[in-house]
Design an enzyme around this catalytic site. Structure first.
Site, PDB file in Angstrom:
ATOM      1  N   ASP A  61      -0.106   0.909  -0.089  1.00 28.49           N
ATOM      2  CA  ASP A  61       1.067   1.216  -0.153  1.00 28.49           C
ATOM      3  C   ASP A  61       2.264  -0.022  -0.468  1.00 28.49           C
ATOM      4  O   ASP A  61       3.245   0.113  -0.889  1.00 28.49           O
ATOM      5  CB  ASP A  61       1.963   2.173   0.930  1.00 28.49           C
ATOM      6  CG  ASP A  61       3.114   2.887   0.712  1.00 28.49           C
ATOM      7  OD1 ASP A  61       3.428   2.885  -0.602  1.00 28.49           O
ATOM      8  OD2 ASP A  61       3.814   3.359   1.512  1.00 28.49           O
ATOM      9  N   GLU A  71       1.972  -1.839  -3.017  1.00 28.63           N
ATOM     10  CA  GLU A  71       1.068  -2.053  -4.342  1.00 28.63           C
ATOM     11  C   GLU A  71       2.196  -2.792  -5.010  1.00 28.63           C
ATOM     12  O   GLU A  71       1.676  -3.442  -6.191  1.00 28.63           O
ATOM     13  CB  GLU A  71       0.997  -0.492  -4.951  1.00 28.63           C
ATOM     14  CG  GLU A  71       2.117   0.045  -5.574  1.00 28.63           C
ATOM     15  CD  GLU A  71       3.253   0.389  -4.663  1.00 28.63           C
ATOM     16  OE1 GLU A  71       3.063   0.433  -3.303  1.00 28.63           O
ATOM     17  OE2 GLU A  71       4.439   0.659  -5.139  1.00 28.63           O
ATOM     18  N   ASP A  85       4.883   6.400  -6.766  1.00 27.06           N
ATOM     19  CA  ASP A  85       4.176   5.785  -5.835  1.00 27.06           C
ATOM     20  C   ASP A  85       3.615   6.935  -4.471  1.00 27.06           C
ATOM     21  O   ASP A  85       4.828   7.240  -3.669  1.00 27.06           O
ATOM     22  CB  ASP A  85       5.133   4.590  -5.165  1.00 27.06           C
ATOM     23  CG  ASP A  85       4.563   4.045  -3.947  1.00 27.06           C
ATOM     24  OD1 ASP A  85       3.109   4.099  -3.919  1.00 27.06           O
ATOM     25  OD2 ASP A  85       5.329   3.062  -3.338  1.00 27.06           O
ATOM     26  N   ASP A 135      10.198   4.699  -8.517  1.00 25.81           N
ATOM     27  CA  ASP A 135       9.587   3.519  -8.301  1.00 25.81           C
ATOM     28  C   ASP A 135       9.357   2.447  -9.194  1.00 25.81           C
ATOM     29  O   ASP A 135       8.812   1.294  -9.146  1.00 25.81           O
ATOM     30  CB  ASP A 135       8.325   3.589  -7.318  1.00 25.81           C
ATOM     31  CG  ASP A 135       8.227   2.413  -6.363  1.00 25.81           C
ATOM     32  OD1 ASP A 135       9.003   1.616  -6.036  1.00 25.81           O
ATOM     33  OD2 ASP A 135       7.018   2.341  -6.003  1.00 25.81           O
ATOM     34  N   LYS A 172       1.649   8.106   1.648  1.00 24.71           N
ATOM     35  CA  LYS A 172       3.100   8.404   2.156  1.00 24.71           C
ATOM     36  C   LYS A 172       3.183   9.879   2.615  1.00 24.71           C
ATOM     37  O   LYS A 172       2.573  10.679   2.313  1.00 24.71           O
ATOM     38  CB  LYS A 172       4.207   8.270   1.125  1.00 24.71           C
ATOM     39  CG  LYS A 172       4.372   6.917   0.754  1.00 24.71           C
ATOM     40  CD  LYS A 172       5.375   6.673  -0.474  1.00 24.71           C
ATOM     41  CE  LYS A 172       5.646   5.231  -0.830  1.00 24.71           C
ATOM     42  NZ  LYS A 172       6.050   4.370   0.162  1.00 24.71           N
ATOM     43  N   ARG A 232       3.796  -5.520  -4.719  1.00 26.71           N
ATOM     44  CA  ARG A 232       3.697  -6.965  -4.737  1.00 26.71           C
ATOM     45  C   ARG A 232       2.293  -7.457  -5.580  1.00 26.71           C
ATOM     46  O   ARG A 232       2.236  -8.304  -5.969  1.00 26.71           O
ATOM     47  CB  ARG A 232       4.014  -7.579  -3.340  1.00 26.71           C
ATOM     48  CG  ARG A 232       2.758  -7.164  -2.442  1.00 26.71           C
ATOM     49  CD  ARG A 232       3.252  -7.378  -0.971  1.00 26.71           C
ATOM     50  NE  ARG A 232       4.180  -6.140  -0.514  1.00 26.71           N
ATOM     51  CZ  ARG A 232       4.705  -6.398   0.823  1.00 26.71           C
ATOM     52  NH1 ARG A 232       4.344  -7.045   1.757  1.00 26.71           N
ATOM     53  NH2 ARG A 232       5.353  -5.298   0.938  1.00 26.71           N
TER      54      ARG A 232
HETATM   55  N1  BES Z   1       8.153   1.720  -3.180  1.00 25.79           N
HETATM   56  C1  BES Z   1       8.071   1.294  -1.779  1.00 25.79           C
HETATM   57  C2  BES Z   1       9.284   0.897  -1.533  1.00 25.79           C
HETATM   58  C3  BES Z   1      10.383   1.796  -1.170  1.00 25.79           C
HETATM   59  C4  BES Z   1      10.467   2.763  -0.325  1.00 25.79           C
HETATM   60  C5  BES Z   1      11.324   2.036  -2.396  1.00 25.79           C
HETATM   61  C6  BES Z   1      11.621   3.533  -0.063  1.00 25.79           C
HETATM   62  C7  BES Z   1      12.336   2.856  -2.311  1.00 25.79           C
HETATM   63  C8  BES Z   1      12.570   3.878  -0.957  1.00 25.79           C
HETATM   64  C9  BES Z   1       6.846   0.486  -1.729  1.00 25.79           C
HETATM   65  O1  BES Z   1       5.865   0.137  -2.610  1.00 25.79           O
HETATM   66  C10 BES Z   1       6.363   0.474  -0.352  1.00 25.79           C
HETATM   67  O2  BES Z   1       5.761   1.616  -0.139  1.00 25.79           O
HETATM   68  N2  BES Z   1       6.533  -0.280   0.554  1.00 25.79           N
HETATM   69  C11 BES Z   1       6.028  -0.244   1.766  1.00 25.79           C
HETATM   70  C12 BES Z   1       5.412  -1.574   2.272  1.00 25.79           C
HETATM   71  C13 BES Z   1       4.687  -1.755   3.436  1.00 25.79           C
HETATM   72  C14 BES Z   1       3.554  -0.809   3.631  1.00 25.79           C
HETATM   73  C15 BES Z   1       4.419  -3.042   3.700  1.00 25.79           C
HETATM   74  C16 BES Z   1       7.184  -0.110   2.817  1.00 25.79           C
HETATM   75  O3  BES Z   1       8.326  -0.372   2.592  1.00 25.79           O
HETATM   76  O4  BES Z   1       6.977   1.077   3.602  1.00 25.79           O
HETATM   77 ZN    ZN Z   2       6.358   1.169  -4.698  1.00 23.59          ZN
HETATM   78 MN    MN Z   3       4.302   1.841  -1.915  1.00 24.04          MN
END
Ligand code: BES
Ligand code: ZN
Ligand code: MN
Length: 501
Positions: free
Chosen positions: A350, A352, A273, A291, A280, A354
């Protein structure tokens, strides 16, 4: 490593080390620990007297026996407070003790069944926990290290019991523990593997190999079939990547005559991811190779299910893709349609997980799944809420959720239920589509769960957010650095419980 349950006198075994234990606050050791103490002329009790041995949880004290008894060493492990002691304590101390003895180069070890004496635990539970704690605690991911840290691996662990009557229970528990731990370690291997190897195609291959080995049914949907089914979420995320996406469907038929006796396990399989166009930051982005931990956990759970053969049908579904910012990647502001026709505004590429899970949940329902669990490293906000200690659980069905919580307790994988009030849904409202994929900063894990809920309708569903628990930086108890394998053992326990009605 071999694990065996045997009848015998632990002080008479010609092994490199024996493991005995002590609860905190005990001055005169009883049971097997007492017997060992007497055969060493009170060496253990005098160390207790001097305050070197206190019985604190995870405390390790090594005594060299210098030919006084057959075992070369005695390792006394602290079990901690007796009131707080449970099967997870057995896993914990087994992991700590065996890693310690491996560092010393000890290869043959005998242990008493912790807790099964004065602890009052049934022997099967104790043996299962010893096997799990040992195999999990000794896990290492060193395939890319040219200089291996522990060149001598432990060859044999004997669980020793003085009375014949407990042996069959010990053996059963030990076997079960081995199956649970080996499935968990498969998950860990997949999660620890770097993303240049663990791509969607590789995940599908591992599922195929498991299917062949255990006689499971396997189907892998390719891009063309996803297009036919209208899986705009999975396809949208996959657009930025050179790796073809896969939808992996692995099925175990334990009750084929009763098709509705089923459970669906859906796992997020983002093999890397980057965030996509909503890129990111560089720091710690490498962690995003993990991920796909949710996807790995449901595939790995199927390994144990295929061995233990419960009377229930289980389907694992893993939408697998990378989330990359390639030239054809989806953009923030794009509108896509999930398999159920619902339009989604992609406010942030990001978010993604869901999107791909929306399609996988729709597909599960399309297959006739009557109960759904999904597992995902879904939100960074989960770690803000619960840290690295508890996974969050969300549901539209309290009964199924309670079953997951119970299965979690038995596995020692900590799970905490989060609220799902309707009011949180307002944050997912879009002005250009039915829903958008971000709900803002407040309660980010709950709005993500509310998003998923839109794709299950009234099918009983439980969502596990393992973003904070799928990996760890600490070597502790039966966890080593890297992937934890959460929630594989909870899933196995859940399936076993459900199969018993
Ligand atoms: N895979 C990430 C969540 C994540 C972050 C898992 C750190 C493990 C460690 C997910 O896809 C993500 O990026 N979520 C975003 C959502 C936001 C953009 C609404 C997040 O949590 O920042
Ligand atoms: Zn993710
Ligand atoms: Mn993400």
């Amino acid at each position: 490593m071999e694990i065996k349950a045997i009848v015998g006198d632990i002080t008479q075994l010609d092994v490199g080390a024996i493991i005995v234990n002590l609860f905190e606050g005990v001055h005169t050791p009883g049971g097997a620990t007492g017997a060992v103490d007497r055969s060493l002329d009170g060496a253990i009790s005098s160390l207790i007297e001097e305050g070197e041995i206190r019985g604190k949880k995870g405390e390790l004290t090594l005594i060299h026996t210098l030919d006084k008894i057959a075992p070369h060493r005695v390792l006394i492990v602290g079990l901690g407070n007796r009131e707080q002691f449970d099967r997870d304590g057995v896993r914990f101390v087994s992991g700590e003790a065996l890693r310690y003895l491996r560092r010393l180069g000890v290869q043959r070890i005998a242990t008493i069944a912790h807790g099964a004496g004065i602890g009052g635990m049934d022997p099967q539970t104790s043996a299962q926990a010893i096997a799990e704690g040992s195999i999990l605690g000794l896990y290492k991911f060193d395939k890319y290290l040219d200089k291996k840290e522990n060149s001598k691996d432990i060859k044999e662990v004997l669980i020793v019991e003085s009375s014949e009557s407990k042996i069959s229970a010990l053996g059963k528990g030990m076997e079960k523990g081995r199956v649970f731990a080996q499935a968990t370690n498969l998950c860990r291997d997949m999660v620890n593997e770097p993303a240049n190897f663990m791509n969607p195609g590789r995940m599908a291959m591992i599922a195929r190999e498991l299917a062949a080995e255990l006689g499971l049914e396997i189907r892998v949907l390719e891009r063309a079939q996803m297009e036919e089914l209208g899986m705009g979420g999975l396809l949208g995320v996959a657009r930025g990547s050179e790796q073809p996406p896969k939808l992996i469907i692995l099925q175990y038929w334990g009750d084929p005559g009763n098709q509705s006796n089923n459970l669906g396990l859906v796992g997020k399989g983002i093999t890397f991811d980057t965030g996509g166009i909503s890129l990111k930051p560089a720091a710690e982005m490498g962690e995003m190779k993990g991920d796909m931990a949710g996807g790995a956990s449901v595939i790995a759970a199927m390994k144990a299910i295929g061995v233990l053969k419960p009377k229930i049908n289980v389907t694992a579904i893993v939408p697998a893709t990378e989330n990359m910012p390639g030239g054809s990647a989806q953009r923030p502001g794009d509108v896509i349609r999930a398999m159920n026709g619902k339009s989604i505004e992609v406010e942030n590429t990001d978010a993604e997980g869901r999107l791909i899970l929306a399609d996988a949940l729709c597909y599960a329902r399309h297959m006739g799944i009557t109960r759904l669990i999904d597992v995902a490293t879904l939100t960074g906000a989960m770690t803000i809420a619960l840290g690295h200690v508890y996974s969050g659980v969300f549901t539209n069905n309290q009964e199924l959720c309670d079953q997951v919580l119970r299965a979690g307790k038995a596995s020692g994988e900590r799970i905490w239920q989060m609220p799902m009030h309707e009011e949180y849904k307002e944050q997912n409202k879009s002005s250009v589509a039915e829903i958008k994929n971000t709900g803002g900063r407040p309660a980010g894990s709950i709005t993500a769960a509310q998003f998923l809920a839109e794709f299950v309708d009234d099918t009983p569903w439980v969502h596990l957010d393992i973003a904070g628990t799928s990996r760890t930086d600490k070597e502790r108890g039966y966890n080593t650095k890297g992937a934890t394998g959460v929630p594989v053992r909870t899933l196995i326990n859940l399936v076993l419980d459900l199969s018993q009605g």
